[in-house]
Motif scaffolding. Sequence first.
Motif, short mmCIF file in Angstrom:
data_model
loop_
_atom_site.label_atom_id
_atom_site.label_comp_id
_atom_site.label_asym_id
_atom_site.label_seq_id
_atom_site.Cartn_x
_atom_site.Cartn_y
_atom_site.Cartn_z
N UNK A 1 0.83 -1.21 0.00
CA UNK A 1 0.00 0.00 0.00
C UNK A 1 0.87 1.26 0.00
N UNK A 2 1.89 1.26 0.80
CA UNK A 2 2.77 2.43 0.91
C UNK A 2 3.43 2.75 -0.42
N UNK A 3 3.85 1.71 -1.14
CA UNK A 3 4.50 1.90 -2.44
C UNK A 3 3.51 2.43 -3.47
N UNK A 4 2.30 1.87 -3.49
CA UNK A 4 1.33 2.16 -4.55
C UNK A 4 0.51 3.42 -4.26
N UNK A 5 0.04 3.56 -3.03
CA UNK A 5 -0.89 4.63 -2.67
C UNK A 5 -0.22 5.76 -1.90
N UNK A 6 0.81 5.43 -1.14
CA UNK A 6 1.48 6.45 -0.33
C UNK A 6 0.65 6.84 0.88
N UNK A 7 0.58 8.13 1.17
CA UNK A 7 -0.10 8.61 2.38
C UNK A 7 -1.57 8.98 2.14
N UNK A 8 -2.05 8.85 0.92
CA UNK A 8 -3.44 9.22 0.62
C UNK A 8 -4.41 8.33 1.39
N UNK A 9 -5.46 8.96 1.96
CA UNK A 9 -6.46 8.22 2.72
C UNK A 9 -7.86 8.76 2.45
N UNK A 10 -8.88 7.91 2.59
CA UNK A 10 -10.26 8.41 2.54
C UNK A 10 -10.52 9.33 3.73
N UNK A 11 -11.46 10.26 3.57
CA UNK A 11 -11.84 11.11 4.70
C UNK A 11 -12.82 10.39 5.61
N UNK A 12 -13.55 9.42 5.06
CA UNK A 12 -14.52 8.67 5.85
C UNK A 12 -14.78 7.32 5.20
N UNK A 13 -14.78 6.27 6.03
CA UNK A 13 -15.07 4.92 5.55
C UNK A 13 -16.25 4.34 6.31
N UNK A 14 -17.30 3.98 5.59
CA UNK A 14 -18.45 3.30 6.18
C UNK A 14 -18.21 1.79 6.09
N UNK A 15 -18.21 1.12 7.23
CA UNK A 15 -18.11 -0.33 7.25
C UNK A 15 -19.51 -0.88 7.50
N UNK A 16 -20.09 -1.47 6.46
CA UNK A 16 -21.43 -2.05 6.56
C UNK A 16 -21.29 -3.47 7.11
N UNK A 17 -21.68 -3.64 8.37
CA UNK A 17 -21.45 -4.90 9.08
C UNK A 17 -22.70 -5.77 9.06
N UNK A 18 -22.50 -7.03 8.68
CA UNK A 18 -23.61 -7.98 8.62
C UNK A 18 -23.06 -9.40 8.74
N UNK A 19 -23.86 -10.29 9.30
CA UNK A 19 -23.50 -11.70 9.40
C UNK A 19 -23.34 -12.27 7.99
N UNK A 20 -22.18 -12.84 7.66
CA UNK A 20 -21.97 -13.38 6.31
C UNK A 20 -22.97 -14.46 5.92
N UNK A 21 -23.60 -15.12 6.91
CA UNK A 21 -24.64 -16.10 6.58
C UNK A 21 -25.77 -15.42 5.81
N UNK A 22 -26.10 -14.19 6.22
CA UNK A 22 -27.16 -13.42 5.56
C UNK A 22 -26.65 -12.82 4.26
N UNK A 23 -25.45 -12.25 4.30
CA UNK A 23 -24.95 -11.55 3.11
C UNK A 23 -24.71 -12.52 1.96
N UNK A 24 -24.26 -13.73 2.25
CA UNK A 24 -24.04 -14.71 1.18
C UNK A 24 -25.36 -15.13 0.53
N UNK A 25 -26.43 -15.17 1.32
CA UNK A 25 -27.75 -15.46 0.76
C UNK A 25 -28.15 -14.36 -0.22
#
Length: 215
Positions: free
Chosen positions: A125-149
């Motif tokens: 990541x450091x080689x390819x992207x460097x110090x650039x970062x998103x200002x905000x990351x939404x992590x949508x959390x769900x049980x994979x049993x449901x998401x795979x369905x």
Amino acid sequence: MSSSNNVPGLIVFEGVDGAGKGVQSRALYTAMQTAGYPVILTREPGGSEPAEAIRKLIVEGDTERWDDISELLLIYAARRSHLQETILPNLAKGNWVISDRFADSSRAFQGVAGGLGLEVVEQVHKIVVGDFKPVLTFVLDIDPTISLQRTVVRGGGEDRFEQKGLGYQQKVRQGFLQLAAASPQTHALIDASNSVAEVQAEIMDVLKQRLGLAV
């Protein structure tokens, strides 16, 4: 439009396959457009012509098509193109950028679930992207049993990671939870098992609180 003086940045949606990232990223894009914000919607792997070509290699085909390090290098080749050709030029023009996935996916999928470890991912990541970062990351959390369905209902040929199975997706989920817990100032954990409307409302609340965006 909001009176916020914030400089536009990258807003990312992350989560296991089938968590609803596509639905929510499109909803936010539409809401921001309607509110008058200059904004584009993009995705990973992909987001530029070369990166979309690489995407097919990554998300289609047999699960054993690539090992984890090969996956990581392919994804970062696509990410480099995406960053240089789409994300950075749009930010320079004053556009907000919404992306369905970014670097946390590599950390969760190849780093944690794939067993490469976060240190290896960060080196690349450091080689390819460097110090650039998103200002905000939404992590949508769900049980994979449901998401795979959900992914079975959705169908399509881009199912290589879903084919890796429930155990793999559970490790991916733990990876995202770990990343969100480590950086609460830049990450927002959203319960994606709620209704689409409830998830969208929570996302809008976080945007207003964190970035001063009224949508």
